[in-house]
Design a protein around this motif. Sequence first.
Motif, PDB file in Angstrom:
ATOM      1  N   GLN A   1       8.120   2.938  24.607  1.00 60.65           N
ATOM      2  CA  GLN A   1       7.387   3.674  23.931  1.00 60.65           C
ATOM      3  C   GLN A   1       5.639   4.272  24.583  1.00 60.65           C
ATOM      4  O   GLN A   1       4.470   4.765  24.423  1.00 60.65           O
ATOM      5  CB  GLN A   1       6.684   3.979  22.359  1.00 60.65           C
ATOM      6  N   ILE A   2       5.595   2.772  25.290  1.00 60.46           N
ATOM      7  CA  ILE A   2       3.611   2.555  26.635  1.00 60.46           C
ATOM      8  C   ILE A   2       3.871   2.466  27.345  1.00 60.46           C
ATOM      9  O   ILE A   2       3.209   2.649  28.389  1.00 60.46           O
ATOM     10  CB  ILE A   2       3.362   1.092  25.745  1.00 60.46           C
ATOM     11  N   VAL A   3       5.240   3.003  27.826  1.00 62.90           N
ATOM     12  CA  VAL A   3       5.209   3.261  29.263  1.00 62.90           C
ATOM     13  C   VAL A   3       4.796   4.330  29.705  1.00 62.90           C
ATOM     14  O   VAL A   3       4.875   5.764  29.103  1.00 62.90           O
ATOM     15  CB  VAL A   3       6.992   3.098  29.758  1.00 62.90           C
ATOM     16  N   PRO A   4       3.783   4.371  31.180  1.00 61.87           N
ATOM     17  CA  PRO A   4       3.479   6.134  31.558  1.00 61.87           C
ATOM     18  C   PRO A   4       4.343   6.917  31.488  1.00 61.87           C
ATOM     19  O   PRO A   4       5.518   6.477  32.486  1.00 61.87           O
ATOM     20  CB  PRO A   4       2.547   5.499  31.980  1.00 61.87           C
ATOM     21  N   LEU A   5       4.423   8.169  31.825  1.00 64.99           N
ATOM     22  CA  LEU A   5       5.630   9.152  31.464  1.00 64.99           C
ATOM     23  C   LEU A   5       4.658  10.532  32.086  1.00 64.99           C
ATOM     24  O   LEU A   5       3.573  10.721  31.553  1.00 64.99           O
ATOM     25  CB  LEU A   5       6.373   9.423  29.989  1.00 64.99           C
ATOM     26  N   GLY A   6       4.920  11.463  33.253  1.00 64.16           N
ATOM     27  CA  GLY A   6       4.969  12.430  33.404  1.00 64.16           C
ATOM     28  C   GLY A   6       4.741  12.931  32.503  1.00 64.16           C
ATOM     29  O   GLY A   6       5.763  13.458  31.467  1.00 64.16           O
ATOM     30  N   GLN A   7       3.925  14.496  32.651  1.00 62.96           N
ATOM     31  CA  GLN A   7       3.918  15.279  31.767  1.00 62.96           C
ATOM     32  C   GLN A   7       5.231  16.310  31.281  1.00 62.96           C
ATOM     33  O   GLN A   7       5.527  16.992  30.003  1.00 62.96           O
ATOM     34  CB  GLN A   7       2.627  16.863  31.963  1.00 62.96           C
ATOM     35  N   GLY A   8       5.590  16.000  32.337  1.00 62.93           N
ATOM     36  CA  GLY A   8       7.218  17.345  32.098  1.00 62.93           C
ATOM     37  C   GLY A   8       8.744  16.124  31.617  1.00 62.93           C
ATOM     38  O   GLY A   8       9.341  16.549  31.109  1.00 62.93           O
ATOM     39  N   ALA A   9       8.236  14.657  31.506  1.00 58.04           N
ATOM     40  CA  ALA A   9       9.027  13.555  31.232  1.00 58.04           C
ATOM     41  C   ALA A   9       8.210  14.159  29.947  1.00 58.04           C
ATOM     42  O   ALA A   9       9.821  13.750  29.176  1.00 58.04           O
ATOM     43  CB  ALA A   9       9.023  12.832  31.604  1.00 58.04           C
ATOM     44  N   LEU A  10       7.746  13.401  29.617  1.00 61.35           N
ATOM     45  CA  LEU A  10       7.412  13.794  28.125  1.00 61.35           C
ATOM     46  C   LEU A  10       7.942  15.044  27.014  1.00 61.35           C
ATOM     47  O   LEU A  10       8.301  15.019  26.234  1.00 61.35           O
ATOM     48  CB  LEU A  10       6.127  13.241  28.052  1.00 61.35           C
ATOM     49  N   ALA A  11       7.417  15.943  27.868  1.00 59.70           N
ATOM     50  CA  ALA A  11       7.831  17.533  27.739  1.00 59.70           C
ATOM     51  C   ALA A  11       9.541  17.690  26.966  1.00 59.70           C
ATOM     52  O   ALA A  11       9.651  18.440  26.225  1.00 59.70           O
ATOM     53  CB  ALA A  11       7.236  18.532  28.342  1.00 59.70           C
TER      54      ALA A  11
END
Length: 477
Positions: A80-90
């Motif tokens: 939950q705290i690993v940085p993601l791209g906006q696309g992956a998060l969406a």
Amino acid sequence: MTGRARDPLIVVLELGLCAAVLAAPLPFASVGRGGRLMLEVGGTVLGALWAVRAALRGVRLPPRPAIAGLLGLLVLCAMQIVPLGQGALAAISPRGAAIRDGVQPKGEALAAESRVLGIPPEKLDPPPTLSLAPEATASALRLGIALALFLLVATTVAAERGLSGVLTALLLSAAFQALYGTLVLASGHPTIWNVPKKYYVDCATGTFVNRNHFAGFLAAALPGGVALARQHLGALPRTVGRHRLVAFFGKEGVRALAFVLLTVIGLMGLLLSFSRAGIALGLFSVGSTWLLTGRGRLAPRLVVPLLLLALALVPLLQIGSDRLAERYSRAAADFTSEGGRAMVWRDTVEMVRAFPWTGAGFGSFAAVYPLFRSQGVRLLYEHAHNDVLQLAAEGGLLGALLGGVLLLSLAPRLRAGVTRRAGPLAVGTAMGLAALLLHALIDFNFHIPANATVAAVLAGLLFGAVPPSSEPASEPA
């Protein structure tokens, strides 16, 4: 006692667990940064010693499903705290991506904020994560690792040293909390370590801020005291008349009396907490432990717990039992009224629907709940007052599933404990943990570090003391 039970490293681990249950409640139930840091460091040190012992001679482990549930929850929290791209998060959490997109400054607003604050734009717009409160989730991960280590250590200690040492420390901690809370209440100067109390000034809270968590701690600890008293009473010789009286004042009898006295002190503090659910669950767990660890006809076995309850009621009668009766009379209204817990639970269900798979992030409830709060809720709710619902809201269905796996692996040990197949001390351990689990349905004891530590230790003790099969376990001396 076996040679392995005399292993100095195991003794150190047992002493470490005793220190943890004694110290965890002292700094305001470890809800502040200093208290949490103490638990995190303590858990890490004990975990390192446990790993050394495991490498040298092997250790008893919890069942595989329990380990899978624990590791799964920790891995999910880390994800939950690993940085993601906006696309992956969406793709994973559309509502989380939309919320983040709505609150982050953009374009000229971002540039202006950067100039005013003197912070580069990229630092004002951190990389997206599944958690909407990544700092809180990171804190939850650190504490979660410590709790998992406490559980592992307790499993090994129970398997090789038995339950009596840790249960005695827990009872001493509860008796101190109850006595301290009672004296503060009677003094008329409500403070905790010379810090004026802001809340629950007319209740005993020990060194806890909240009376319900103070009561939850006592409800978890006191059944162990009853079980310890029962164990020593059972060791008395089967004599009658004068010889029985002489035996009662021997070593075993005096120890049993000491445990009974400490339990009565704890019950006094429990009643003076004026916590409705805490008192009900505490009396139930203590009474059930006494009845389950005894034999013979029911009526004679009821005499002693009723006498103990009568003694514990004395301070409450002096202060005013009508207050407690009045609180119980308002119980249903407090839950169902406008802005009550039932409304908060409905809002929390909406949070679960908004973040169905991986949740809003462990530890994020206080930050995210205002987005879902009903207009009728006027109080500040930093927790859902239902740890099951909060687990689903912060960890999603995946977190709820992993938590369910852990509980299902614990269920046979709880059942074996309350059915007396693992000895009287396992009964007290199981009833104490059961009280915390039931209290978690209407409160948030598992989000109070001191009480979460006790829960982890009790669960580990059950895993270590109750064998995988249904065969009775022997309690090491």
